[in-house]
Write a protein that holds these residues in place. Structure first.
Motif, PDB file in Angstrom:
ATOM      1  N   ARG A  77      10.308  10.076   4.628  1.00  0.00           N
ATOM      2  CA  ARG A  77       9.636  11.345   4.869  1.00  0.00           C
ATOM      3  C   ARG A  77       9.682  12.210   3.616  1.00  0.00           C
ATOM      4  O   ARG A  77      10.490  11.997   2.701  1.00  0.00           O
ATOM      5  N   GLU A  78       8.821  13.217   3.586  1.00  0.00           N
ATOM      6  CA  GLU A  78       8.774  14.198   2.503  1.00  0.00           C
ATOM      7  C   GLU A  78       9.479  15.468   2.978  1.00  0.00           C
ATOM      8  O   GLU A  78       9.203  15.969   4.068  1.00  0.00           O
ATOM      9  N   THR A  79      10.398  15.987   2.147  1.00  0.00           N
ATOM     10  CA  THR A  79      11.109  17.206   2.537  1.00  0.00           C
ATOM     11  C   THR A  79      10.689  18.416   1.713  1.00  0.00           C
ATOM     12  O   THR A  79      10.822  19.567   2.162  1.00  0.00           O
ATOM     13  N   ASP A  80      10.166  18.165   0.510  1.00  0.00           N
ATOM     14  CA  ASP A  80       9.711  19.289  -0.319  1.00  0.00           C
ATOM     15  C   ASP A  80       8.838  18.739  -1.436  1.00  0.00           C
ATOM     16  O   ASP A  80       8.988  17.589  -1.869  1.00  0.00           O
ATOM     17  N   GLY A  81       7.942  19.566  -1.962  1.00  0.00           N
ATOM     18  CA  GLY A  81       7.090  19.146  -3.069  1.00  0.00           C
ATOM     19  C   GLY A  81       6.105  18.079  -2.640  1.00  0.00           C
ATOM     20  O   GLY A  81       5.591  18.083  -1.519  1.00  0.00           O
ATOM     21  N   HIS A  82       5.871  17.134  -3.547  1.00  0.00           N
ATOM     22  CA  HIS A  82       4.915  16.052  -3.299  1.00  0.00           C
ATOM     23  C   HIS A  82       5.594  14.715  -3.587  1.00  0.00           C
ATOM     24  O   HIS A  82       6.052  14.475  -4.709  1.00  0.00           O
ATOM     25  N   ILE A  83       5.664  13.854  -2.583  1.00  0.00           N
ATOM     26  CA  ILE A  83       6.316  12.565  -2.756  1.00  0.00           C
ATOM     27  C   ILE A  83       5.633  11.532  -1.858  1.00  0.00           C
ATOM     28  O   ILE A  83       5.182  11.846  -0.757  1.00  0.00           O
ATOM     29  N   ALA A  84       5.520  10.332  -2.389  1.00  0.00           N
ATOM     30  CA  ALA A  84       4.960   9.213  -1.625  1.00  0.00           C
ATOM     31  C   ALA A  84       5.757   7.957  -2.002  1.00  0.00           C
ATOM     32  O   ALA A  84       6.592   7.969  -2.927  1.00  0.00           O
ATOM     33  N   PHE A  85       5.494   6.855  -1.296  1.00  0.00           N
ATOM     34  CA  PHE A  85       6.274   5.627  -1.488  1.00  0.00           C
ATOM     35  C   PHE A  85       5.320   4.424  -1.556  1.00  0.00           C
ATOM     36  O   PHE A  85       4.295   4.384  -0.868  1.00  0.00           O
ATOM     37  N   MET A  86       5.663   3.459  -2.378  1.00  0.00           N
ATOM     38  CA  MET A  86       4.828   2.263  -2.522  1.00  0.00           C
ATOM     39  C   MET A  86       5.714   1.034  -2.716  1.00  0.00           C
ATOM     40  O   MET A  86       6.907   1.144  -3.008  1.00  0.00           O
ATOM     41  N   ASP A  87       5.090  -0.134  -2.557  1.00  0.00           N
ATOM     42  CA  ASP A  87       5.802  -1.416  -2.711  1.00  0.00           C
ATOM     43  C   ASP A  87       7.082  -1.445  -1.880  1.00  0.00           C
ATOM     44  O   ASP A  87       8.163  -1.791  -2.362  1.00  0.00           O
ATOM     45  N   SER A  88       6.953  -1.084  -0.624  1.00  0.00           N
ATOM     46  CA  SER A  88       8.117  -1.055   0.266  1.00  0.00           C
ATOM     47  C   SER A  88       8.359  -2.432   0.883  1.00  0.00           C
ATOM     48  O   SER A  88       7.411  -3.190   1.138  1.00  0.00           O
ATOM     49  N   GLY A  89       9.616  -2.759   1.127  1.00  0.00           N
ATOM     50  CA  GLY A  89       9.947  -4.044   1.743  1.00  0.00           C
ATOM     51  C   GLY A  89      11.285  -3.987   2.445  1.00  0.00           C
ATOM     52  O   GLY A  89      12.123  -3.130   2.164  1.00  0.00           O
ATOM     53  N   ILE A  90      11.486  -4.910   3.383  1.00  0.00           N
ATOM     54  CA  ILE A  90      12.766  -5.018   4.088  1.00  0.00           C
ATOM     55  C   ILE A  90      13.041  -6.481   4.414  1.00  0.00           C
ATOM     56  O   ILE A  90      12.123  -7.223   4.785  1.00  0.00           O
ATOM     57  N   HIS A  97      13.871  -1.717   0.335  1.00  0.00           N
ATOM     58  CA  HIS A  97      13.600  -1.133  -0.981  1.00  0.00           C
ATOM     59  C   HIS A  97      12.228  -0.485  -0.985  1.00  0.00           C
ATOM     60  O   HIS A  97      11.341  -0.839  -0.189  1.00  0.00           O
ATOM     61  N   THR A  98      12.031   0.478  -1.881  1.00  0.00           N
ATOM     62  CA  THR A  98      10.743   1.128  -2.068  1.00  0.00           C
ATOM     63  C   THR A  98      10.742   1.821  -3.426  1.00  0.00           C
ATOM     64  O   THR A  98      11.800   1.954  -4.064  1.00  0.00           O
ATOM     65  N   THR A  99       9.571   2.240  -3.854  1.00  0.00           N
ATOM     66  CA  THR A  99       9.450   3.020  -5.087  1.00  0.00           C
ATOM     67  C   THR A  99       8.807   4.362  -4.739  1.00  0.00           C
ATOM     68  O   THR A  99       7.696   4.405  -4.201  1.00  0.00           O
ATOM     69  N   ALA A 100       9.536   5.440  -5.008  1.00  0.00           N
ATOM     70  CA  ALA A 100       9.035   6.789  -4.742  1.00  0.00           C
ATOM     71  C   ALA A 100       8.347   7.336  -5.986  1.00  0.00           C
ATOM     72  O   ALA A 100       8.741   7.040  -7.118  1.00  0.00           O
ATOM     73  N   TYR A 101       7.324   8.136  -5.769  1.00  0.00           N
ATOM     74  CA  TYR A 101       6.632   8.757  -6.904  1.00  0.00           C
ATOM     75  C   TYR A 101       5.985  10.067  -6.451  1.00  0.00           C
ATOM     76  O   TYR A 101       5.808  10.309  -5.246  1.00  0.00           O
ATOM     77  N   ASN A 102       5.633  10.888  -7.421  1.00  0.00           N
ATOM     78  CA  ASN A 102       4.975  12.144  -7.131  1.00  0.00           C
ATOM     79  C   ASN A 102       3.471  11.904  -7.067  1.00  0.00           C
ATOM     80  O   ASN A 102       2.889  11.340  -7.988  1.00  0.00           O
ATOM     81  N   ASN A 103       2.862  12.310  -5.967  1.00  0.00           N
ATOM     82  CA  ASN A 103       1.430  12.063  -5.784  1.00  0.00           C
ATOM     83  C   ASN A 103       0.596  13.337  -5.785  1.00  0.00           C
ATOM     84  O   ASN A 103      -0.496  13.371  -5.208  1.00  0.00           O
ATOM     85  N   SER A 123       0.832  -1.207   0.000  1.00  0.00           N
ATOM     86  CA  SER A 123       0.000   0.000   0.000  1.00  0.00           C
ATOM     87  C   SER A 123       0.867   1.258   0.000  1.00  0.00           C
ATOM     88  O   SER A 123       2.078   1.202   0.205  1.00  0.00           O
ATOM     89  N   THR A 124       0.244   2.384  -0.211  1.00  0.00           N
ATOM     90  CA  THR A 124       0.969   3.658  -0.295  1.00  0.00           C
ATOM     91  C   THR A 124       1.388   4.151   1.080  1.00  0.00           C
ATOM     92  O   THR A 124       0.631   4.090   2.046  1.00  0.00           O
ATOM     93  N   CYS A 125       2.621   4.638   1.149  1.00  0.00           N
ATOM     94  CA  CYS A 125       3.138   5.280   2.360  1.00  0.00           C
ATOM     95  C   CYS A 125       3.331   6.757   2.010  1.00  0.00           C
ATOM     96  O   CYS A 125       4.194   7.090   1.197  1.00  0.00           O
TER      97      CYS A 125
END
Length: 217
Positions: A196-209, A124-130, A94-96
């Motif tokens: 965390r988000e530091t500027d603009g718009h960013i979210a993370f999905m498909d995260s794993g460890i 690992h994770t995938t970052a994207y603009n939301n 799910s989206t973080c």
């Protein structure tokens, strides 16, 4: 009536006859009185005759004890072998979406160590603009991710993340983090990927460890 007194010759003859007929020695008095030559032909010293902890390594002939001579069920597990191949992973599809500079736990795994150990952690994770804005200039964002543990963040894993506009204005960015912990004691511990988000718009999905125990020290 006259007493019968055997002559010395008769005594010697009787002793010789006793030995010839296979006579046995009488019980010995005292301690530490049995010598090697006191054991007759065919005599056996069995396990029940040997006291516990009475035979040391110096009394065993080199090469005389092989693997077949040792009951495997009597051997305890080598401490380091408890950790061999001991690993676990956690994932979150799910989206973080942190939406602030505060770190958010995007995925976590909890495991119970059987013994003291260092761990190799791979996240690992995938970052994207939301952003929901139609303006292309707003389809970018920056953030940071790091590996966290029950003892605090893992040093040197803080990683900057930047997403830029792409064809779909999402700017997908794959992120990987690797670190090795200090020794953790036996027991339950948690390890996670924090972003965390530091500027603009960013979210993370498909995260794993994933975690793998690698050494006791």
């Amino acid at each position: 009536m006259r007493r019968f007194r055997p002559s010395p010759a008769m005594v010697i003859a009787c002793v010789a006859l006793f030995v010839a007929l296979g006579g046995t020695a009488v019980a010995l008095n005292g301690q530490n009185t049995v010598q090697s030559d006191d054991l007759g032909p065919g005599a056996q010293v069995k396990a029940a005759d040997v006291a516990n902890n009475a035979v040391g390594g110096a009394k065993i002939i080199d090469g005389s004890v092989t693997g077949a001579d040792i009951s495997e069920s009597s051997l305890g597990q080598v401490r380091s072998a408890l950790l061999g191949g001991f690993g676990r992973s956690g994932s979150n599809s799910s989206t973080c979406d942190p939406e602030s500079t505060q770190l958010s736990v995007c995925t976590v795994v909890t495991r119970t160590l059987p013994a003291r150990a260092r761990l190799l952690l791979i996240a690992h994770t995938t970052a994207y603009n939301n952003s929901l804005s139609p303006s292309a200039s707003e389809h970018w964002g920056t953030g940071e991710c790091q590996i966290g543990t029950t003892s605090g963040p893992l040093a040197d894993t803080l990683t900057p993340v930047v997403v830029q506009p792409g064809e779909d204005r999402k700017g997908l960015e794959n992120v990987s983090l690797v670190g090795i912990t200090g020794p953790f004691p036996a027991g339950q511990h948690s390890f996670g990927l924090d972003c965390r988000e530091t500027d603009g718009h960013i979210a993370f999905m498909d995260s794993g460890i994933s975690t793998v125990a690698i050494a006791p020290n």
